[in-house]
Design a protein around this motif. Structure first.
Motif, PDB file in Angstrom:
ATOM      1  N   GLY A 213       0.748  -1.290  -0.047  1.00 26.40           N
ATOM      2  CA  GLY A 213       0.102  -0.020  -0.056  1.00 26.40           C
ATOM      3  C   GLY A 213       0.765   1.332  -0.226  1.00 26.40           C
ATOM      4  O   GLY A 213       0.607   2.207  -0.552  1.00 26.40           O
ATOM      5  N   LEU A 214       1.925   1.155   0.685  1.00 25.86           N
ATOM      6  CA  LEU A 214       2.943   2.624   0.877  1.00 25.86           C
ATOM      7  C   LEU A 214       3.448   2.457  -0.869  1.00 25.86           C
ATOM      8  O   LEU A 214       3.381   3.779  -1.020  1.00 25.86           O
TER       9      LEU A 214
ATOM     10  N   ARG B  85       3.573   6.006  -5.603  1.00 28.08           N
ATOM     11  CA  ARG B  85       3.448   6.148  -7.098  1.00 28.08           C
ATOM     12  C   ARG B  85       2.446   7.112  -7.399  1.00 28.08           C
ATOM     13  O   ARG B  85       2.517   7.773  -8.427  1.00 28.08           O
ATOM     14  N   ALA B  86       1.451   6.969  -6.625  1.00 27.85           N
ATOM     15  CA  ALA B  86       0.105   7.913  -6.903  1.00 27.85           C
ATOM     16  C   ALA B  86       0.465   9.444  -6.571  1.00 27.85           C
ATOM     17  O   ALA B  86       0.400  10.198  -7.570  1.00 27.85           O
ATOM     18  N   GLY B  87       1.264   9.683  -5.558  1.00 23.84           N
ATOM     19  CA  GLY B  87       1.854  11.006  -5.356  1.00 23.84           C
ATOM     20  C   GLY B  87       2.656  11.596  -6.459  1.00 23.84           C
ATOM     21  O   GLY B  87       2.704  12.613  -6.852  1.00 23.84           O
TER      22      GLY B  87
ATOM     23  N   ARG C  81      -6.003   8.910  13.607  1.00 25.39           N
ATOM     24  CA  ARG C  81      -6.894   8.081  13.061  1.00 25.39           C
ATOM     25  C   ARG C  81      -6.673   7.853  11.675  1.00 25.39           C
ATOM     26  O   ARG C  81      -7.614   7.117  10.992  1.00 25.39           O
ATOM     27  N   LEU C  82      -5.698   8.315  11.108  1.00 23.46           N
ATOM     28  CA  LEU C  82      -5.487   7.955   9.850  1.00 23.46           C
ATOM     29  C   LEU C  82      -5.139   6.588   9.254  1.00 23.46           C
ATOM     30  O   LEU C  82      -4.645   5.674  10.301  1.00 23.46           O
ATOM     31  N   PRO C  83      -5.666   5.991   8.473  1.00 19.22           N
ATOM     32  CA  PRO C  83      -5.493   4.430   7.931  1.00 19.22           C
ATOM     33  C   PRO C  83      -3.838   4.412   8.109  1.00 19.22           C
ATOM     34  O   PRO C  83      -2.879   5.215   7.975  1.00 19.22           O
ATOM     35  N   PRO C  84      -3.014   3.292   8.389  1.00 23.59           N
ATOM     36  CA  PRO C  84      -1.716   3.074   8.579  1.00 23.59           C
ATOM     37  C   PRO C  84      -0.940   3.584   7.396  1.00 23.59           C
ATOM     38  O   PRO C  84       0.129   4.366   7.802  1.00 23.59           O
TER      39      PRO C  84
END
Length: 529
Positions: free
Chosen positions: A25-26, A31-33, A91-94
């Motif tokens: 996921g990281l 890559r998205a950023g 509370r952000l996703p990991p």
């Protein structure tokens, strides 16, 4: 064709990729950023030339995580970056929390105050990474921020320039599956400008492939230019089943004529006309069928209209079709392989002739009066239809034939699971047992087996001058002509929709319906040249 995904389908592809171990996921977030930053610099080279100031608005989910990556990458280019977070960092996703922590090593995270107006920040660039494809309910507590992002900007940026707004995946507040704005009930009853509940972007950068919301309903207007950034996902992994897949029409398919044939090898289309003074629509359809490559096209008209038609046609043929018996006799010629009924036909005449046309088992396009004639009892029509048919209703005709589906489309998207024009077209095609094309800037085509395509006449393909009398009659003729040439109903509908807009773009403003068939040769020449 380019695939269009729902939010759930995109999640399934990402989940499958991560479960396989091929990517984390990281890594996807990084890559998205990077893809967003690359798209920004390509879209506005002046931002590449010199460091600027950016305001990055991060949301409470993974879209916000993308925003933290974007902020860090811009800072590495010596940009002055301000980051505001809507929600609690703990509370952000990991994965999003990990990128928040990485950003905190080089900059601070400010709380996103409800009264923040991004255009007043003095930034050259505002990044909307608040909410992406996973949003299913209205955004609460960001009224002024969303209003400011939604309205034309007149100040901000260096030297008073208008800041550029970039949306990550989707403008916040837009439903990814329907392209409709998720409006907060608190806005109801307020002045129109206060009903804005979604951001408006100059550039939207999405990942892997476009989503339905980019091309449907309000999506194109709010997204601005849409760029797809690859993030290394296998296009074959977790691909939706054919019946669940939607595609964007990006071309006409194979339309060239094979050498060595004769006119009958390219099909013979029959277009049925209305009575005296009502022949123009059928003549437009017939001309379009001939121009798109049908070998022969015949107009079938009542005796009272024959002189009117004969005075205005040359390459088209003319036969007398007064009543159902005349049409039955004419269809004794098996070379008549595609029929077009509806444009200017008249509802009484349609009720008489449509059953005969459908019983013959040929490819049949039904439009306008051929649909409205059965509005009182659509099941009567559905019982006669077969897979070789295409229905081409506009919104009003669709509502009369499929009132239950029209009611679902009219419901607010935040009131339950999103129901899009793609969903409506699919279900209509299933009920009717044939291909259905719902007209509009976001024309949707669906087949009874579940295939669906969207032809979005937006952005560079926007042709507002198509809103002219007779343009729909030309579309009907294009599809009938393509079916005469042997294209399947679904292929003909997709190709016809594309050619319809392409002809309008080739002609340009000032277009009237008669111009569309005459613009086709240039369009077709470009396809085979």
């Amino acid at each position: 064709m380019a695939e269009l995904l729902t939010a759930a389908q995109m999640r399934a592809i990402e989940t499958a990729a991560m479960a396989s171990g091929e990517v984390s996921g990281l890594e996807l977030m990084e890559r998205a950023g990077a893809g967003v930053v690359a798209a920004i610099m390509q879209e506005w080279p002046e931002l590449e030339a010199a460091a600027q100031r950016a305001l990055v608005l991060c949301g409470p989910g993974n879209n916000g995580g993308d925003g933290f990556v974007i902020a860090r990458l811009l800072a590495e280019r010596d940009w002055e970056v301000e980051v505001c977070l809507y929600g609690d960092a703990d509370r952000l996703p990991p994965d999003a929390r990990a990128n928040c922590e990485r950003w905190c090593e080089i900059g601070e995270v400010l709380p996103l105050e409800p009264d923040l107006e991004p255009s007043s920040s003095g930034a050259a660039l505002v990044v909307d990474a608040l909410f992406g494809t996973g949003l299913t309910r209205p955004i609460r507590g960001l009224g002024l921020t969303l209003l400011d992002l939604a309205e034309p900007r007149g100040q901000g940026g260096r030297g008073g320039a208008t800041p550029r707004i970039v949306a990550v995946d989707l403008p916040s507040g837009l439903c990814s599956d329907s392209g409709r704005v998720l409006r907060d009930a608190d806005f109801v009853g307020l002045p129109d400008r206060l009903e804005a509940a979604a951001a408006r972007a100059d550039l939207t950068v999405t990942f892997h492939t476009r989503k339905l919301g980019h091309v449907l309903a309000e999506g194109p207007e709010l997204c601005g230019k849409v760029v797809v950034a690859p993030i290394g996902l296998d296009a074959r992994r977790a691909r939706p089943a054919r019946r669940e897949r939607a595609e964007e029409v990006t071309g006409p398919g194979a339309l060239g004529k094979a050498g060595g044939g004769h006119k009958y090898s390219h099909g013979h289309a029959l277009v049925l006309s209305g009575g005296f003074g009502r022949t123009g629509a059928a003549r437009l359809a017939a001309r379009a069928a001939l121009r798109v490559g049908a070998g022969l096209v015949t107009l079938g008209a009542p005796g009272a209209a024959q002189m009117e038609i004969a005075a205005q046609i040359t390459a088209l043929m003319l036969r007398r079709v007064e009543e159902a018996e005349d049409l039955t006799a004419l269809l004794g010629d098996a070379r008549l392989n595609a029929l077009c009924l509806g444009p200017g036909l008249g509802q009484d005449r349609a009720r008489d002739l449509v059953p005969v046309a459908l019983e013959a088992g040929r490819a049949v396009l039904l439009d306008a009066d051929a649909l409205s004639a059965f509005a009182g009892d659509p099941d009567e029509l559905f019982d006669m239809l077969h897979e070789g048919c295409v229905l081409t209703p506009h919104g009003g005709e669709f509502a009369r034939l499929f009132p239950d589906l029209a009611e679902q489309l009219a419901a607010r998207p935040e009131s339950g699971p999103a129901f899009s024009r793609v969903d409506a077209a699919r279900e209509a095609a299933r009920q009717a047992g044939c291909t259905v094309l719902i007209k509009g800037p976001d024309t949707v085509i669906a087949a009874p087996d579940g295939r669906a395509s969207v032809h979005a006449a937006v952005g560079a393909r926007s042709a507002p001058w198509l809103a002219t009398a007779g343009a729909g009659d030309v579309l009907a003729g294009l599809i009938a002509g393509l079916m005469a040439r042997g294209l399947s109903p679904f292929q003909a509908a997709c190709s016809g929709a594309w050619l319809h807009v392409e002809a309008a773009l080739a002609f340009g403003p000032g277009l009237i319906a008669e111009d569309l068939p005459e613009a086709l040769p240039g369009v077709l020449r470009g396809l085979v040249g």
